[in-house]
Design a protein around this motif. Structure first.
Motif, short mmCIF file in Angstrom:
data_model
loop_
_atom_site.label_atom_id
_atom_site.label_comp_id
_atom_site.label_asym_id
_atom_site.label_seq_id
_atom_site.Cartn_x
_atom_site.Cartn_y
_atom_site.Cartn_z
N GLY A 190 0.81 -1.22 0.00
CA GLY A 190 0.00 0.00 0.00
C GLY A 190 0.84 1.26 0.00
O GLY A 190 0.37 2.33 -0.35
N GLU A 191 2.13 1.14 0.41
CA GLU A 191 2.98 2.33 0.49
C GLU A 191 3.61 2.68 -0.86
O GLU A 191 4.29 3.69 -0.98
N THR A 192 3.36 1.84 -1.86
CA THR A 192 3.91 2.12 -3.19
C THR A 192 3.30 3.43 -3.72
O THR A 192 2.10 3.62 -3.68
N GLU A 193 4.18 4.28 -4.24
CA GLU A 193 3.70 5.59 -4.67
C GLU A 193 3.56 5.67 -6.18
O GLU A 193 4.33 5.07 -6.92
N LEU A 194 2.57 6.40 -6.60
CA LEU A 194 2.48 6.72 -8.02
C LEU A 194 1.71 8.02 -8.21
O LEU A 194 1.14 8.56 -7.27
N ASP A 195 1.77 8.51 -9.40
CA ASP A 195 1.21 9.82 -9.70
C ASP A 195 -0.27 9.88 -9.37
O ASP A 195 -1.02 8.95 -9.64
N LYS A 196 -0.65 11.02 -8.75
CA LYS A 196 -2.03 11.20 -8.32
C LYS A 196 -3.01 11.00 -9.47
O LYS A 196 -4.05 10.36 -9.31
N THR A 197 -2.68 11.54 -10.60
CA THR A 197 -3.61 11.42 -11.73
C THR A 197 -3.76 9.96 -12.15
O THR A 197 -4.84 9.52 -12.53
N VAL A 198 -2.66 9.22 -12.04
CA VAL A 198 -2.75 7.80 -12.37
C VAL A 198 -3.64 7.10 -11.36
O VAL A 198 -4.49 6.28 -11.72
N VAL A 199 -3.46 7.44 -10.08
CA VAL A 199 -4.27 6.82 -9.03
C VAL A 199 -5.75 7.05 -9.30
O VAL A 199 -6.57 6.14 -9.22
N GLU A 200 -6.06 8.29 -9.62
CA GLU A 200 -7.47 8.62 -9.85
C GLU A 200 -8.05 7.81 -11.00
O GLU A 200 -9.17 7.32 -10.95
N LYS A 201 -7.24 7.67 -12.03
CA LYS A 201 -7.76 7.00 -13.22
C LYS A 201 -7.76 5.49 -13.10
O LYS A 201 -8.43 4.80 -13.87
N ILE A 202 -7.00 4.97 -12.15
CA ILE A 202 -6.91 3.53 -12.04
C ILE A 202 -8.01 2.98 -11.12
O ILE A 202 -8.28 1.79 -11.08
N ASN A 203 -8.64 3.90 -10.40
CA ASN A 203 -9.63 3.49 -9.42
C ASN A 203 -10.77 2.67 -10.05
O ASN A 203 -11.08 1.57 -9.57
N ASP A 204 -11.35 3.18 -11.10
CA ASP A 204 -12.48 2.47 -11.72
C ASP A 204 -12.08 1.12 -12.30
O ASP A 204 -12.76 0.12 -12.03
N PRO A 205 -11.01 1.07 -13.08
CA PRO A 205 -10.61 -0.26 -13.58
C PRO A 205 -10.35 -1.25 -12.45
O PRO A 205 -10.76 -2.41 -12.55
N LEU A 206 -9.70 -0.77 -11.38
CA LEU A 206 -9.43 -1.67 -10.26
C LEU A 206 -10.72 -2.19 -9.66
O LEU A 206 -10.87 -3.38 -9.37
N MET A 207 -11.66 -1.27 -9.46
CA MET A 207 -12.95 -1.64 -8.89
C MET A 207 -13.58 -2.74 -9.74
O MET A 207 -14.09 -3.74 -9.22
N HIS A 208 -13.50 -2.54 -11.03
CA HIS A 208 -14.11 -3.50 -11.94
C HIS A 208 -13.44 -4.86 -11.82
O HIS A 208 -14.11 -5.90 -11.73
N LEU A 209 -12.13 -4.84 -11.81
CA LEU A 209 -11.40 -6.10 -11.75
C LEU A 209 -11.65 -6.83 -10.44
O LEU A 209 -11.79 -8.05 -10.40
N ILE A 210 -11.75 -6.06 -9.35
CA ILE A 210 -12.00 -6.69 -8.05
C ILE A 210 -13.40 -7.30 -8.02
O ILE A 210 -13.59 -8.44 -7.58
N ARG A 211 -14.36 -6.55 -8.52
CA ARG A 211 -15.71 -7.09 -8.56
C ARG A 211 -15.75 -8.38 -9.38
O ARG A 211 -16.43 -9.34 -9.03
N ASN A 212 -15.00 -8.38 -10.47
CA ASN A 212 -14.92 -9.58 -11.29
C ASN A 212 -14.36 -10.75 -10.50
O ASN A 212 -14.89 -11.86 -10.55
N SER A 213 -13.29 -10.47 -9.76
CA SER A 213 -12.69 -11.54 -8.97
C SER A 213 -13.68 -12.07 -7.96
O SER A 213 -13.78 -13.27 -7.74
N LEU A 214 -14.40 -11.14 -7.32
CA LEU A 214 -15.35 -11.54 -6.29
C LEU A 214 -16.48 -12.36 -6.89
O LEU A 214 -16.91 -13.37 -6.34
N ASP A 215 -16.94 -11.91 -8.02
CA ASP A 215 -18.13 -12.52 -8.61
C ASP A 215 -17.78 -13.79 -9.39
O ASP A 215 -18.32 -14.86 -9.13
#
Lengths: 725, 109
Positions: free
Chosen positions: A427-452
């Motif tokens: 969790g301490e890995t750093e990356l550009d704020k704009t990247v973080v913001e834009k990666i949120n939705d894809p991550l959410m999607h991938l996690i939901r996929n894993s769960l489902d």
């Protein structure tokens, strides 16, 4: 923020405004003493502050403003004239009120410091001409509170020393009397009690065993440390307790207050620092604490008080101070909120600075200005550190984004009736704020996929011998200038037959495909492909995975999927750390310059060296015995051939993940700080290029999409032999 | 023997302790003195010959006093030597024993 906190905030702002108004009113009354509106405004300020303070229970403010208000009321009713003297007293009162408010807001539970009490009284005296006692009374109240709990000390100014000698003290050559004699040299023994409750009667009493206990009330200016050192040699045969005098308690409290607030110390350390405890005391208590059973172990403070090493108020105060310091440190560690636009602007400017510094270097080089060269070089290194620092400003830890998914996992697993544990690492890995913001939705999607899709129901899991609770792991780490985010589940894995079946049905691939397992898995990122028979409201509609891939690619990242049937699926997302500036490696071919992200460059080789050999037919470079696919950049981008006779060619070996390829170029220009300028919409579809940068001489260099080019090189190598056969 | 029986008249036994009253003599003193406590109802101990007393010696005196009270024996200490007085004063025990202490003008402070 709680309602109370926000109310306090309003109170702070409101009173600040009122006091400002009051100051303005006082200053204008100086020139126009009869302005009744101004007098009213003064009265209002004091009255309102008094009222609000009362609501919050800030009694010192109420007490003080009450007096000021009464005086102003008299002025309002023409019972007292406004003169220069009153105005200056009122100005002082205004400042004093501000200080009182500050104190009450910052440390509402603390008694008023002495200087404020004194100042209050002095001002009240000046306001009314009489000594006020309300605040004084309150101050004594609090000091009484502090002296409670010290309980069993009869003499306030004395140290209470308890010496409980053990049986063997005499036999070990101790003579308690000598310690007491020595103690006498440090101060005055006010009272000494000798008692021997355990001394047996008659025959059983062993005259060589020590049964004596002493309690000594002792006055001295010596520190606890010094007093303790008296009994240093007795420590093995005697339980020594030294309780500081009650009169010292207040001194300790004050010392605690003045402790450095910039770092959090441990309780024991704090108490040693103010001299309320010695290191020996703390060691002893800590030992008791660690000796105690896990479930019966008490907090250190409690042990210290119980062993009568220090008074309860001191410990309580130290704990409070510790808490305050923690909060303060926490508050200081928090961030300055900066408008993201400002930061973006700064990054842009830094980008321009990088370009102009490159331009300057070029001119220095061209004109052979050797003395300017040194200056330019040092400026260059400064510019690159400014660049790094500026980019770091935008770096945020991904942990916060990760932890948001805990809630998602919890809710979704409840909804699906699955037991799923989300494990987060990196969790301490750093990356550009704009990247973080834009990666949120894809991550959410991938996690939901894993769960489902990924994790099976508890019954299914138990049936195949897995624990009922499924695990989804979210991991992030840095790898060669990229951040890798992995979402791994220990679920059923992907069903490649189903994917192929569906893909053929949707016309994405042909029935006679020759795809590798890996390529089949990656088909799930194709639009309209879902293997889930029943779409849920979570996932399975076949939209999304293609969007995920698109979003990630828009960030110049890539996504890969790997799966082992029955054991789980791992999705890896590779993202560049930043979107703005990179360290590039500049190469040139046919007069055109290209930038390769330096992090992806593995090595550079001259073509005519013996290390490598180009095989035009098989389309690979023999690099120290390994076949390396390659691309001639000039050919690939179809740049017109120049007439210049090539002296020699070089190969830049690049890597992306596991794949490597060689780019054949004419010139190696070396490292270059590259400000990435996005290409316009028209060029978005261009293959092999992700952006452009402006060079110091005003020319444009293209930034290569290494990943795409490696794929092209590998593809070329595959096709070539097929054509020949 | 550092404890002498000086006189025995009526019920009163007068004892004196000589030389040191320390951890080295404590066991011996205890045995002798408790024996005297068993047989007498009124005991006077002359401490003028005590040249040195340590905590073990003091503890013994405290013990004897308690035993005496329990056994309703009248135990008095007399002629405290300088060493004894110093310790009694240090520990503020004069009142505990309740015997008059005479401080000699010859003692060096």
């Amino acid at each position: 923020m709680s309602e109370f906190d926000s109310a306090l905030k309003i109170f702070a702002q409101e009173s600040e405004q009122l006091l400002l108004d009051m100051e303005g009113a006082l200053l204008s009354l100086e020139s126009d003493p009869d302005d009744s509106e101004m007098i009213n405004s003064l009265f209002r300020a004091m009255h309102t502050i008094k009222g609000s303070s009362g609501l919050f229970g800030f009694n010192p403010i109420v007490a003080f403003t009450h007096e000021a208000e009464s005086v102003l009321d008299k002025v309002r009713n023409n019972e007292r004239a406004i003169d220069g003297e009153l105005i200056s007293v009122m100005l002082d009162s205004k400042d004093h009120t501000a200080r009182l408010i500050e104190h009450c807001l910052s440390s509402p539970d603390q008694p008023l410091p002495d200087e404020l009490t004194v100042a209050s009284d002095a001002l009240i005296k000046r306001l009314t001409g009489k000594q006020h006692t309300h605040i004084q009374a309150q101050a004594t109240d609090t000091s009484q509170v502090h002296s409670e709990g010290g309980g069993n000390i009869s003499i306030d100014d004395s140290w209470l020393i308890s010496l409980d000698f053990r049986d063997n003290a005499f036999r070990n050559g101790m003579d308690p009397l000598s310690f007491i004699r020595y103690l006498k040299t440090l101060g005055e023994i006010k009272q000494i009690l000798t008692f021997f409750p355990e001394m047996p009667h008659g025959e059983v009493m062993d005259p060589e065993s020590c049964y004596l206990h002493f309690k000594i009330a002792f006055t001295s200016d010596a520190s606890k440390q010094t007093i303790e050192s008296v009994f240093e040699y007795a420590a093995d045969d005697c339980d020594i307790k030294i309780l500081p005098p009650n009169s010292k308690v207040n001194a300790y409290l004050q010392l605690l207050d003045s402790l450095d607030e910039n770092h959090v110390s441990r309780l024991g350390e704090m108490l040693i620092q103010v001299g309320a405890l010695t290191e020996h005391d703390v060691e002893h208590a800590l030992k008791d604490q660690s000796d105690a059973q896990q479930d019966t172990a008490k907090p250190l403070g409690e042990i210290l008080v119980e062993q009568q090493m220090v008074q309860k108020p001191v410990v309580e105060h130290a704990l409070k101070k510790q808490e305050q310091t923690k909060q303060k440190v926490a508050a200081e560690n928090s961030y300055i909120r900066v408008d993201a636009d400002k930061l973006g602007h700064l990054i842009n400017l830094v980008g321009e600075l990088v370009i102009s510094s490159a331009a300057m270097n070029l001119i220095v080089e061209r004109h052979g200005l050797t003395d300017a060269g040194d200056v330019a070089a040092s400026m260059n290194s400064l510019v690159s550190s400014i660049r790094d620092t500026a980019l770091e400003l935008r770096m945020v830890q991904i942990g916060e984004t990760f932890s948001r998914f805990r809630r998602v996992v919890r809710d979704v697993s409840n909804e699906l009736g699955k037991e799923i544990d989300l494990q987060i690492s990196g969790g301490e890995t750093e990356l550009d704020k704009t990247v973080v913001e834009k990666i949120n939705d894809p991550l959410m999607h991938l996690i939901r996929n894993s769960l489902d899709h990924g994790i099976e129901s508890p019954a299914q899991r138990l049936a195949v011998g897995k624990p009922a609770q499924g695990i989804v792991q979210l991991n992030a780490y840095h790898e060669s200038g990229h951040i890798v985010i992995q979402i791994a589940d220990d679920g059923a894995g992907l069903d490649s037959d189903k994917i192929v079946e569906k893909a053929i049905a949707n016309g994405i691939i042909k029935a006679d495909h020759s795809l590798t397992q890996q390529e089949i898995y990656n088909l799930i990122f194709a639009a309209g492909l879902s293997t889930k028979a029943q779409a849920t409201n979570l996932s399975g509609r076949g939209v999304g995975m293609d969007v995920v891939k698109k979003n990630i690619e828009a960030l110049r990242g890539s996504v890969m999927i790997d799966s082992i049937p029955g054991e789980g699926t791992t999705i890896s997302i590779q993202l560049p750390l930043t979107l703005a500036i990179i360290d590039g490696f500049m190469v040139g071919t046919e007069q055109v310059r290209y930038i390769i992200p330096l992090s992806m460059v593995d090595e550079c080789i001259e073509m005519d060296s013996t290390e490598s050999e180009i095989n035009e037919i098989e389309h690979f470079i023999n690099l120290r015995g390994h076949a390396l696919p390659y691309l001639r950049l000039g050919e690939y981008f179809n740049t017109p051939k120049s007439n210049v006779v090539k002296k020699h060619e070089s190969v830049v070996v690049v890597k992306f993940g596991q794949d490597r390829a060689g780019f054949v170029v004419d010139e190696l220009h070396g490292e270059h700080q590259t400000v990435i300028k996005p290409l316009g919409k028209m060029f978005e579809k261009l293959k092999g290029i992700t952006g452009a940068t402006v060079l110091g001489d005003g020319n444009v260099a293209l930034i290569l999409d290494v990943q795409g080019l490696i794929e092209a090189a590998i593809g070329k190598r595959k096709r070539k032999p097929a054509l020949l056969h | 023997m550092s404890i002498k029986v000086n006189q025995q008249e009526h019920q009163l036994t007068k004892l004196s302790i000589e030389n040191e009253m320390t951890i080295y003599t404590a066991l011996e003193h205890k045995t002798t003195l408790t024996d005297h406590l068993k047989n007498n109802k009124d005991i006077q101990i002359d401490l003028s010959g005590v040249t040195e007393i340590d905590c073990a010696g003091l503890q013994l005196l405290l013990f004897l006093k308690r035993q005496a009270i329990e056994q309703q024996i009248n135990l008095t200490l007399t002629q405290h030597s300088q060493a004894v007085v110093e310790v009694f004063e240090l520990l503020d025990l004069g009142n505990h024993f309740g015997d008059p202490i005479v401080i000699s003008a010859d003692w060096k402070q």
